[in-house]
Write a protein that holds these residues in place. Structure first.
Motif, PDB file in Angstrom:
ATOM      1  N   GLN A   9       0.834  -1.194   0.000  1.00  0.00           N
ATOM      2  CA  GLN A   9       0.000   0.000   0.000  1.00  0.00           C
ATOM      3  C   GLN A   9       0.872   1.249   0.000  1.00  0.00           C
ATOM      4  O   GLN A   9       0.584   2.213  -0.686  1.00  0.00           O
ATOM      5  N   LYS A  10       1.949   1.234   0.773  1.00  0.00           N
ATOM      6  CA  LYS A  10       2.853   2.381   0.824  1.00  0.00           C
ATOM      7  C   LYS A  10       3.447   2.668  -0.544  1.00  0.00           C
ATOM      8  O   LYS A  10       3.634   3.797  -0.933  1.00  0.00           O
ATOM      9  N   GLU A  11       3.745   1.632  -1.280  1.00  0.00           N
ATOM     10  CA  GLU A  11       4.350   1.793  -2.594  1.00  0.00           C
ATOM     11  C   GLU A  11       3.310   2.005  -3.680  1.00  0.00           C
ATOM     12  O   GLU A  11       3.649   2.184  -4.832  1.00  0.00           O
ATOM     13  N   GLY A  12       2.032   1.954  -3.315  1.00  0.00           N
ATOM     14  CA  GLY A  12       0.980   2.156  -4.291  1.00  0.00           C
ATOM     15  C   GLY A  12       0.712   0.954  -5.167  1.00  0.00           C
ATOM     16  O   GLY A  12       0.181   1.096  -6.255  1.00  0.00           O
ATOM     17  N   ARG A  13       1.080  -0.220  -4.704  1.00  0.00           N
ATOM     18  CA  ARG A  13       0.848  -1.423  -5.512  1.00  0.00           C
ATOM     19  C   ARG A  13      -0.534  -2.010  -5.304  1.00  0.00           C
ATOM     20  O   ARG A  13      -0.932  -2.904  -6.018  1.00  0.00           O
ATOM     21  N   TYR A  14      -1.251  -1.490  -4.322  1.00  0.00           N
ATOM     22  CA  TYR A  14      -2.587  -1.989  -4.014  1.00  0.00           C
ATOM     23  C   TYR A  14      -3.573  -0.842  -3.923  1.00  0.00           C
ATOM     24  O   TYR A  14      -3.219   0.270  -3.537  1.00  0.00           O
ATOM     25  N   TYR A  15      -4.807  -1.133  -4.280  1.00  0.00           N
ATOM     26  CA  TYR A  15      -5.906  -0.195  -4.090  1.00  0.00           C
ATOM     27  C   TYR A  15      -6.747  -0.678  -2.912  1.00  0.00           C
ATOM     28  O   TYR A  15      -6.924  -1.885  -2.726  1.00  0.00           O
ATOM     29  N   THR A  16      -7.260   0.277  -2.156  1.00  0.00           N
ATOM     30  CA  THR A  16      -8.242  -0.080  -1.131  1.00  0.00           C
ATOM     31  C   THR A  16      -9.564  -0.307  -1.847  1.00  0.00           C
ATOM     32  O   THR A  16      -9.739   0.041  -3.022  1.00  0.00           O
ATOM     33  N   LEU A  17     -10.505  -0.846  -1.125  1.00  0.00           N
ATOM     34  CA  LEU A  17     -11.824  -1.089  -1.674  1.00  0.00           C
ATOM     35  C   LEU A  17     -12.438   0.230  -2.170  1.00  0.00           C
ATOM     36  O   LEU A  17     -12.955   0.312  -3.281  1.00  0.00           O
ATOM     37  N   ARG A  32     -16.694  -4.890  -2.972  1.00  0.00           N
ATOM     38  CA  ARG A  32     -16.558  -5.912  -1.922  1.00  0.00           C
ATOM     39  C   ARG A  32     -17.078  -7.268  -2.434  1.00  0.00           C
ATOM     40  O   ARG A  32     -16.412  -8.294  -2.276  1.00  0.00           O
ATOM     41  N   LEU A  33     -18.245  -7.255  -3.051  1.00  0.00           N
ATOM     42  CA  LEU A  33     -18.802  -8.500  -3.594  1.00  0.00           C
ATOM     43  C   LEU A  33     -17.899  -9.091  -4.679  1.00  0.00           C
ATOM     44  O   LEU A  33     -17.708 -10.306  -4.740  1.00  0.00           O
ATOM     45  N   MET A  34     -17.345  -8.217  -5.522  1.00  0.00           N
ATOM     46  CA  MET A  34     -16.440  -8.697  -6.565  1.00  0.00           C
ATOM     47  C   MET A  34     -15.201  -9.333  -5.949  1.00  0.00           C
ATOM     48  O   MET A  34     -14.729 -10.372  -6.438  1.00  0.00           O
ATOM     49  N   CYS A  35     -14.686  -8.728  -4.884  1.00  0.00           N
ATOM     50  CA  CYS A  35     -13.533  -9.306  -4.186  1.00  0.00           C
ATOM     51  C   CYS A  35     -13.889 -10.669  -3.608  1.00  0.00           C
ATOM     52  O   CYS A  35     -13.140 -11.642  -3.757  1.00  0.00           O
ATOM     53  N   GLU A  36     -15.020 -10.731  -2.947  1.00  0.00           N
ATOM     54  CA  GLU A  36     -15.458 -11.986  -2.319  1.00  0.00           C
ATOM     55  C   GLU A  36     -15.659 -13.091  -3.346  1.00  0.00           C
ATOM     56  O   GLU A  36     -15.448 -14.260  -3.053  1.00  0.00           O
ATOM     57  N   ARG A  37     -16.026 -12.705  -4.555  1.00  0.00           N
ATOM     58  CA  ARG A  37     -16.282 -13.690  -5.619  1.00  0.00           C
ATOM     59  C   ARG A  37     -15.051 -13.959  -6.477  1.00  0.00           C
ATOM     60  O   ARG A  37     -15.123 -14.657  -7.482  1.00  0.00           O
ATOM     61  N   LYS A  41      -7.827 -10.608  -9.353  1.00  0.00           N
ATOM     62  CA  LYS A  41      -6.709 -11.512  -9.119  1.00  0.00           C
ATOM     63  C   LYS A  41      -5.816 -10.975  -7.997  1.00  0.00           C
ATOM     64  O   LYS A  41      -5.406  -9.814  -8.028  1.00  0.00           O
ATOM     65  N   GLY A  42      -5.556 -11.804  -7.004  1.00  0.00           N
ATOM     66  CA  GLY A  42      -4.645 -11.449  -5.924  1.00  0.00           C
ATOM     67  C   GLY A  42      -5.226 -10.570  -4.840  1.00  0.00           C
ATOM     68  O   GLY A  42      -4.513 -10.174  -3.920  1.00  0.00           O
ATOM     69  N   ALA A  43      -6.529 -10.231  -4.921  1.00  0.00           N
ATOM     70  CA  ALA A  43      -7.149  -9.408  -3.874  1.00  0.00           C
ATOM     71  C   ALA A  43      -7.154 -10.210  -2.576  1.00  0.00           C
ATOM     72  O   ALA A  43      -7.372 -11.417  -2.575  1.00  0.00           O
ATOM     73  N   ARG A  44      -6.874  -9.502  -1.465  1.00  0.00           N
ATOM     74  CA  ARG A  44      -6.823 -10.211  -0.185  1.00  0.00           C
ATOM     75  C   ARG A  44      -7.327  -9.333   0.941  1.00  0.00           C
ATOM     76  O   ARG A  44      -7.277  -8.105   0.864  1.00  0.00           O
ATOM     77  N   LEU A  45      -7.792 -10.000   1.966  1.00  0.00           N
ATOM     78  CA  LEU A  45      -8.228  -9.325   3.186  1.00  0.00           C
ATOM     79  C   LEU A  45      -7.032  -9.157   4.094  1.00  0.00           C
ATOM     80  O   LEU A  45      -6.236 -10.083   4.263  1.00  0.00           O
ATOM     81  N   ILE A  46      -6.914  -7.978   4.702  1.00  0.00           N
ATOM     82  CA  ILE A  46      -5.831  -7.755   5.653  1.00  0.00           C
ATOM     83  C   ILE A  46      -6.383  -7.104   6.911  1.00  0.00           C
ATOM     84  O   ILE A  46      -7.467  -6.550   6.919  1.00  0.00           O
ATOM     85  N   GLY A  47      -5.606  -7.153   7.947  1.00  0.00           N
ATOM     86  CA  GLY A  47      -5.952  -6.460   9.186  1.00  0.00           C
ATOM     87  C   GLY A  47      -7.065  -7.124   9.969  1.00  0.00           C
ATOM     88  O   GLY A  47      -7.693  -8.079   9.521  1.00  0.00           O
ATOM     89  N   GLN A  51      -9.941  -5.604   5.808  1.00  0.00           N
ATOM     90  CA  GLN A  51      -9.984  -4.631   4.723  1.00  0.00           C
ATOM     91  C   GLN A  51      -9.381  -5.236   3.461  1.00  0.00           C
ATOM     92  O   GLN A  51      -8.332  -5.864   3.505  1.00  0.00           O
ATOM     93  N   TRP A  52     -10.038  -5.020   2.342  1.00  0.00           N
ATOM     94  CA  TRP A  52      -9.571  -5.562   1.077  1.00  0.00           C
ATOM     95  C   TRP A  52      -8.449  -4.715   0.491  1.00  0.00           C
ATOM     96  O   TRP A  52      -8.483  -3.498   0.569  1.00  0.00           O
TER      97      TRP A  52
END
Length: 91
Positions: A9-17, A32-37, A41-47, A51-52
């Protein structure tokens, strides 16, 4: 897992939901639904709050391109405000 995503996230390689929702013009709920389904590619829950984080590779444009486009749209909006409303029948 959390530290990897935070570093990305610090490097800007990920987007928040919310960032992905704004980028695609969709609601947070839809993303959120798209992430869950597994639509990103590579979306993950953290914390602890689950949080996606969605990798940049899922999107065609880069952050810099999105920022440039937003700036151009703001400039157009300002010019349109200066010009005022135009009635085609008054031309």
């Amino acid at each position: 897992m959390g530290s990897i995503a935070n570093e990305g996230q610090k490097e800007g390689r990920y987007y928040t939901l919310s960032e992905a929702a704004r980028k695609l013009g969709l609601s947070d709920q839809t993303i959120r639904l798209m992430c869950e389904r597994g639509k990103f590619k590579g979306a993950r829950l953290i914390g602890r709050n689950g949080q996606w984080r969605i990798p940049n590779e899922n999107f065609i444009t880069k952050r810099e391109q999105d920022e440039d486009a937003e700036n151009i749209l703001r400039q157009i909006e300002k010019r349109n405000e200066k010009a005022g409303d135009i009635d085609e029948f008054d031309l």
